[in-house]
Design a protein around this motif. Structure first.
Motif, PDB file in Angstrom:
ATOM      1  N   PRO A 160     -11.164 -42.307  -9.388  1.00  0.00           N
ATOM      2  CA  PRO A 160     -12.334 -41.890  -8.615  1.00  0.00           C
ATOM      3  C   PRO A 160     -13.445 -41.392  -9.537  1.00  0.00           C
ATOM      4  N   ALA A 161     -14.657 -41.529  -9.076  1.00  0.00           N
ATOM      5  CA  ALA A 161     -15.805 -41.003  -9.812  1.00  0.00           C
ATOM      6  C   ALA A 161     -15.790 -39.481  -9.736  1.00  0.00           C
ATOM      7  N   VAL A 162     -16.129 -38.842 -10.858  1.00  0.00           N
ATOM      8  CA  VAL A 162     -16.179 -37.383 -10.939  1.00  0.00           C
ATOM      9  C   VAL A 162     -17.488 -37.004 -11.628  1.00  0.00           C
ATOM     10  N   MET A 163     -18.151 -35.982 -11.122  1.00  0.00           N
ATOM     11  CA  MET A 163     -19.345 -35.474 -11.800  1.00  0.00           C
ATOM     12  C   MET A 163     -18.920 -34.697 -13.039  1.00  0.00           C
ATOM     13  N   TRP A 164     -19.565 -34.994 -14.151  1.00  0.00           N
ATOM     14  CA  TRP A 164     -19.373 -34.266 -15.411  1.00  0.00           C
ATOM     15  C   TRP A 164     -20.719 -33.647 -15.738  1.00  0.00           C
ATOM     16  N   GLY A 165     -20.781 -32.355 -15.710  1.00  0.00           N
ATOM     17  CA  GLY A 165     -22.069 -31.690 -15.872  1.00  0.00           C
ATOM     18  C   GLY A 165     -22.935 -32.047 -14.674  1.00  0.00           C
ATOM     19  N   PRO A 166     -24.213 -31.780 -14.782  1.00  0.00           N
ATOM     20  CA  PRO A 166     -25.076 -31.994 -13.619  1.00  0.00           C
ATOM     21  C   PRO A 166     -25.555 -33.424 -13.399  1.00  0.00           C
ATOM     22  N   THR A 167     -25.417 -34.323 -14.421  1.00  0.00           N
ATOM     23  CA  THR A 167     -26.056 -35.638 -14.282  1.00  0.00           C
ATOM     24  C   THR A 167     -25.214 -36.830 -14.708  1.00  0.00           C
ATOM     25  N   MET A 168     -23.960 -36.640 -15.064  1.00  0.00           N
ATOM     26  CA  MET A 168     -23.147 -37.762 -15.516  1.00  0.00           C
ATOM     27  C   MET A 168     -21.974 -37.997 -14.572  1.00  0.00           C
ATOM     28  N   VAL A 169     -21.720 -39.261 -14.296  1.00  0.00           N
ATOM     29  CA  VAL A 169     -20.600 -39.674 -13.458  1.00  0.00           C
ATOM     30  C   VAL A 169     -19.557 -40.271 -14.392  1.00  0.00           C
ATOM     31  N   GLY A 170     -18.358 -39.693 -14.398  1.00  0.00           N
ATOM     32  CA  GLY A 170     -17.333 -40.137 -15.336  1.00  0.00           C
ATOM     33  C   GLY A 170     -16.049 -40.552 -14.660  1.00  0.00           C
ATOM     34  N   PHE A 171     -15.230 -41.278 -15.431  1.00  0.00           N
ATOM     35  CA  PHE A 171     -13.968 -41.820 -14.939  1.00  0.00           C
ATOM     36  C   PHE A 171     -12.893 -41.552 -15.972  1.00  0.00           C
ATOM     37  N   GLY A 172     -11.792 -40.933 -15.515  1.00  0.00           N
ATOM     38  CA  GLY A 172     -10.708 -40.601 -16.424  1.00  0.00           C
ATOM     39  C   GLY A 172     -11.135 -39.505 -17.385  1.00  0.00           C
ATOM     40  N   SER A 173     -10.241 -39.143 -18.297  1.00  0.00           N
ATOM     41  CA  SER A 173     -10.598 -38.186 -19.345  1.00  0.00           C
ATOM     42  C   SER A 173      -9.626 -38.312 -20.497  1.00  0.00           C
ATOM     43  N   LYS A 174     -10.095 -37.900 -21.649  1.00  0.00           N
ATOM     44  CA  LYS A 174      -9.267 -37.880 -22.847  1.00  0.00           C
ATOM     45  C   LYS A 174      -9.784 -36.774 -23.755  1.00  0.00           C
ATOM     46  N   PRO A 175      -8.919 -36.223 -24.592  1.00  0.00           N
ATOM     47  CA  PRO A 175      -9.370 -35.177 -25.514  1.00  0.00           C
ATOM     48  C   PRO A 175     -10.152 -35.781 -26.681  1.00  0.00           C
TER      49      PRO A 175
END
Length: 132
Positions: free
Chosen positions: A42-57
């Motif tokens: 699913p799309a997730v907001m990262w900060g106020p203006t970025m739409v991100g998918f997944g995550s990694k360190p």
């Protein structure tokens, strides 16, 4: 130092609906659908203006933090696409087939989504996702 690029509980649809320009707003919805289909996330907001998918360190001068694997931001001048531009080596040959775009250190900038080859864009996103 506070890291602003973190996942938030903000509503992605509300963010995209708030994009002032109608074309850029529609492009944001299209890119979201494409990235959700490719990543299965699913799309997730990262900060106020970025739409991100997944995550990694990742590790940088601020320490180790999480960052989305692929994402975008429907900015006024261009759509910024994150995660598909390799800033550590040579440019991906697929970029030659994409259509009108520019690149930055870690970003791909597209002024008009309808001017690029969506199949090539999908291949770039899929490739970045699978490498993560």
């Amino acid at each position: 130092m506070t890291i602003a690029t973190r996942p938030t509980d903000a509503d992605v649809t509300a963010f995209l609906e708030g994009v002032p320009e109608a074309r850029r707003r529609a492009e944001g919805h299209s890119l979201r659908a494409l990235m959700e289909r490719v990543t299965g996330e699913p799309a997730v907001m990262w900060g106020p203006t970025m739409v991100g998918f997944g995550s990694k360190p990742y590790t940088n001068t601020t320490g180790t933090n999480d960052m989305f694997i692929v994402g975008f931001s429907p900015r006024k001048a261009a759509i910024s696409v994150y995660g598909v531009q390799n800033h550590y080596g040579p440019a991906d040959p697929l970029l030659d087939k994409l259509g009108p775009h520019t690149t930055g250190k870690g970003c791909l900038y597209i002024k008009r989504l309808d001017a690029v080859d969506e199949d090539v864009l999908e291949a770039l996103i899929r490739q970045a996702w699978e490498k993560a």
